[in-house]
Design an enzyme around this catalytic site. Structure first.
Site, PDB file in Angstrom:
ATOM      1  N   ASP A 106      49.855  15.818 -13.261  1.00 59.54           N
ATOM      2  CA  ASP A 106      50.861  16.775 -12.806  1.00 59.54           C
ATOM      3  C   ASP A 106      50.403  18.217 -13.012  1.00 59.54           C
ATOM      4  OD1 ASP A 106      52.638  14.888 -11.902  1.00 59.54           O
ATOM      5  OD2 ASP A 106      53.889  14.894 -13.701  1.00 59.54           O
TER       6      ASP A 106
ATOM      7  N   GLU B  30      56.269  10.096   0.022  1.00 58.15           N
ATOM      8  CA  GLU B  30      55.941   9.125   1.053  1.00 58.15           C
ATOM      9  C   GLU B  30      56.220   7.681   0.672  1.00 58.15           C
ATOM     10  OE1 GLU B  30      52.082  10.083  -1.275  1.00 58.15           O
ATOM     11  OE2 GLU B  30      53.836  11.172  -0.568  1.00 58.15           O
TER      12      GLU B  30
ATOM     13  N   GLU C 218      45.909  13.498   0.295  1.00 56.91           N
ATOM     14  CA  GLU C 218      46.602  14.655   0.857  1.00 56.91           C
ATOM     15  C   GLU C 218      45.786  15.412   1.904  1.00 56.91           C
ATOM     16  OE1 GLU C 218      49.572  14.926   0.676  1.00 56.91           O
ATOM     17  OE2 GLU C 218      50.205  13.932  -1.159  1.00 56.91           O
TER      18      GLU C 218
ATOM     19  N   TYR D 161      45.444  19.358  -0.649  1.00 61.24           N
ATOM     20  CA  TYR D 161      45.958  19.310   0.709  1.00 61.24           C
ATOM     21  C   TYR D 161      45.077  20.159   1.636  1.00 61.24           C
ATOM     22  CZ  TYR D 161      50.472  17.785  -1.383  1.00 61.24           C
ATOM     23  OH  TYR D 161      51.458  17.129  -2.071  1.00 61.24           O
TER      24      TYR D 161
ATOM     25  N   GLY E  23      58.702  18.449  -1.255  1.00 69.13           N
ATOM     26  CA  GLY E  23      59.144  18.518   0.128  1.00 69.13           C
ATOM     27  C   GLY E  23      59.490  17.130   0.630  1.00 69.13           C
TER      28      GLY E  23
ATOM     29  N   HIS F 161      54.202  15.020   8.078  1.00 67.50           N
ATOM     30  CA  HIS F 161      53.301  14.844   6.931  1.00 67.50           C
ATOM     31  C   HIS F 161      53.580  13.522   6.215  1.00 67.50           C
ATOM     32  CE1 HIS F 161      50.702  16.317   3.627  1.00 67.50           C
ATOM     33  NE2 HIS F 161      51.527  15.599   2.869  1.00 67.50           N
ATOM     34  N   GLU F 162      54.845  13.295   5.859  1.00 69.79           N
ATOM     35  CA  GLU F 162      55.164  12.076   5.095  1.00 69.79           C
ATOM     36  C   GLU F 162      54.918  10.824   5.934  1.00 69.79           C
ATOM     37  OE1 GLU F 162      55.414  12.547   2.063  1.00 69.79           O
ATOM     38  OE2 GLU F 162      55.741  14.694   2.188  1.00 69.79           O
TER      39      GLU F 162
ATOM     40  N   HIS G 123      51.372   9.725   5.798  1.00 69.14           N
ATOM     41  CA  HIS G 123      51.045   8.974   4.583  1.00 69.14           C
ATOM     42  C   HIS G 123      51.150   7.457   4.792  1.00 69.14           C
ATOM     43  CE1 HIS G 123      50.120  11.631   1.295  1.00 69.14           C
ATOM     44  NE2 HIS G 123      51.161  12.410   1.519  1.00 69.14           N
TER      45      HIS G 123
END
Length: 622
Positions: free
Chosen positions: A383, A279, A326, A391, A276, A303-304, A307
């Site tokens: 990953d 950051e 997160e 989150y 999405g 959100h970003e 960060h």
């Protein structure tokens, strides 16, 4: 002489950062669009944090071509060690002697990326919107910076950066621009190049290194903010972001403290971007799915932006403590939404988040290691653990602490925490001790914190205790969903007749909540009702991917063949993993042949991170 012990906290690096830490990184890269590689010299300044206890420096690399290494301007013995999955190949630099405490070693490394680089995506002109120029962008989180240049690829090490990037097209990086200079004409019909320079004076971990280059235009979206994207998309992106960006920044500053990075900007990337948002300091890299024409998805920017404090200034010490990045960021994002739109909007967002948490736990299984707040990543690829769990479980923990201690008290802790660990990295145990020490003189708070079951919050798999959320904004969504459920239940006679006025005045997020409720029905909708819903409410025609993807999910669960083709079409147009992975999994359940065909057709369109994870979803571990 007693040895100096610096136990490394990060199991996902091959570097010996318990002996040396990088203090400054200078990256000198030429972008070669023809050969699809970066090449140049990377200069590292590393400080010894022991008293001559080792004669070697170990750096992370992965699928990198290293041509030469110099220390203090002299050739030196070095070797790329055998590859150790999933972490790559350590670059061993043999110094020949120990280095005293606090002394600096300057290392120059000549490197070139390879076709197997996992941090870069190279787009041909045909893959861009106007199909005129190629494009490149990086995505280094979690451990992909090592495929760009040798580094201590751990969030537990932070350095300042200088970027010197030569390209025939405009460049953006995770530093403040210091200009473009030194034009060089191209040879044999190739375009000329400029040297684009940037400086990042705040120490950042390697995963926040970022570059992008392509046909990029910019526009102002606030007194300290610009948006950058393709020329054809710039006006739509400007409209989407200009109303809220500065309001978000000011709201965040009141919750924490003043923004530290000078400017906050957004690069809206081509559709293959897997997240999405990312950051990256100074320039958030964002998915084009937020440009929906209704300003309904700009909470990604909240959100970003958050960060900028949580993650960028104060970073998790390792990916095992990813919730500190997160969870905090999701908490701050929702505090921003509450400050601007009202408190019910915070809980409304949290309710959507709880559904995402539920989906992630269902995907892993509720006793899986990766459903814990603190996870074990020894020998594992970070990953593989990526999900909404850090989150939303992290947010729920902080939300619980706020409710337990009281908002007024918790609000005083927030700036204290972000001041104490600014420009540093932190783990969950330091977070706990800092919280306890902050309230040591408050007997009520201390008693509550001492009685808290920390081990359960940190280490118990599965769901945390569910908070009591304000449902005022979702009740109408649930009410409409109940009417549709009566249509799905063959045992119930229903007089419900759907009409487009059912959702009149709704926000896109209310539609999302409604569709997620429908996805959770014990009995799937009938196929004809899926088409009826799409036609009556216009979901199939929506330009908002948040809405369309969930509507397609409803149809796939119902095995409505009418949505199979549109699902494959959407998977050919977007690369954001939030949508791509669940849609592929659902399509695979109902039409594996189409799912595999769609993946094979589009796999070169997807970013390497996305492509690798979808391969695992469809074909299992490789």
């Amino acid at each position: 002489m007693a040895s100096t012990i610096h136990p490394p906290r990060d199991p996902n690096t091959l570097s010996n950062y318990n002996n040396f830490v990088t203090t400054h990184t200078t990256v000198n890269f030429d972008l070669d669009f023809k050969q699809k590689c970066l090449k140049g010299v990377v200069q590292l300044k590393l400080k010894s944090i022991t008293q001559a206890e080792t004669q070697q420096i170990l750096l992370d690399t992965s699928y990198l071509h290293v041509a030469d290494v110099e220390v203090r301007g002299r050739n030196i013995n070095w070797a790329l060690l055998s590859r150790f999955e999933p972490y790559g190949s350590a670059l061993e630099i043999r110094l020949g002697e120990g280095v005293g405490m606090d002394q600096i070693v300057e290392v120059d490394i000549q490197v070139q990326t390879t076709k197997d680089c996992t941090a870069l995506q190279w787009l041909a002109p045909a893959q861009t919107s106007n199909k005129k120029h190629p494009y490149i962008f990086s995505q280094c989180q979690a451990i992909h910076a090592r495929s760009l240049f040798p580094c201590q690829d751990t969030p537990d090490v932070k350095s300042t950066f200088d970027f010197n990037i030569r390209s025939p097209l405009p460049v953006i990086a995770s530093g403040l621009s210091t200009g473009a200079k030194d034009f060089r004409p191209g040879n044999d019909g190739e375009p000329g190049t400029l040297l684009y320079t940037f400086k990042q004076g705040i120490p950042i971990p390697s995963y926040l290194f970022a570059i992008a280059s392509g046909d990029i235009a910019t526009a102002s979206v606030g007194p300290r903010s610009t948006v950058a994207t393709g020329p054809e998309e710039i006006q739509a992106s400007k409209w989407e972001l200009e109303e809220d960006t500065e309001r978000f920044i000011q709201a965040a500053e009141k919750i924490v403290y003043p923004y530290a990075w000078t400017t906050y900007n957004v690069l809206v990337l081509p559709p293959s971007f897997p997240y999405g948002g990312m950051e990256n300091p100074v320039f958030t890299f964002a998915t084009p799915t937020i440009i929906s024409g209704d300003r309904e998805n700009v909470d990604v920017i909240a959100h970003e932006l958050s960060h900028s404090w949580s993650g960028n200034l104060v970073s998790n010490a390792s990916w095992e403590h990813f919730w500190l990045n997160e969870g905090w960021t999701t908490y701050l994002e929702r505090r921003i939404l509450a400050a601007i739109h009202g408190e019910p909007h915070r809980d409304f967002s949290a309710i959507i988040g709880w559904k995402a948490l539920s989906d992630s736990i269902a995907q892993f299984g509720d006793d899986h290691e990766f459903t814990k707040l603190i996870i074990d990543l020894k020998g594992k690829d970070p990953d593989d653990a990526f999900s909404r769990i850090p989150y939303e479980k992290g947010f729920t923990f902080l939300y619980h602490l706020e409710k337990m201690l009281g908002k007024e008290k918790f609000d005083k802790f927030i700036p204290h925490y972000f001041t104490k660990y600014a420009r540093k990295s932190v783990d969950s145990y330091e977070f706990k001790s800092t919280l306890l020490s902050f309230f040591v003189s408050d007997n009520t708070a201390t008693t509550a914190l001492e009685n808290l079951d920390w081990d359960a919050w940190f280490y118990a798999p599965g769901f945390p205790p569910k908070p009591s959320f304000d449902t005022s904004l979702v009740d109408v969504c649930y009410g409409l969903a109940s009417k549709w459920e009566s249509l799905a239940n063959s045992d119930t006679a229903s007089t419900f007749e759907p009409h487009q006025t059912d959702i009149e005045g709704w926000t896109a997020n209310q539609v999302v909540v409604f569709l997620e409720r429908v996805q959770g029905f014990k009995q799937a909708l009938r196929k004809e009702n899926v088409e009826r819903m799409g036609d009556e409410y216009g979901f199939a025609r929506s330009g908002n991917v948040e809405v369309v993807s969930r509507y397609l999910g409803v149809g796939l669960r119902a095995r409505a063949r009418a949505v199979y083709g549109p699902t494959a079409d959407l998977l050919s147009q977007i690369g954001r993993m939030k949508f791509v992975r669940p849609l592929f999994r659902q399509l695979n359940e109902v039409d594996r042949e189409l799912a595999v065909k769609t993946f094979e057709k589009n796999k070169d369109f997807y970013h390497p991170i996305c492509r690798g994870l979808v391969e695992k979803d469809l074909f299992g571990k490789k």
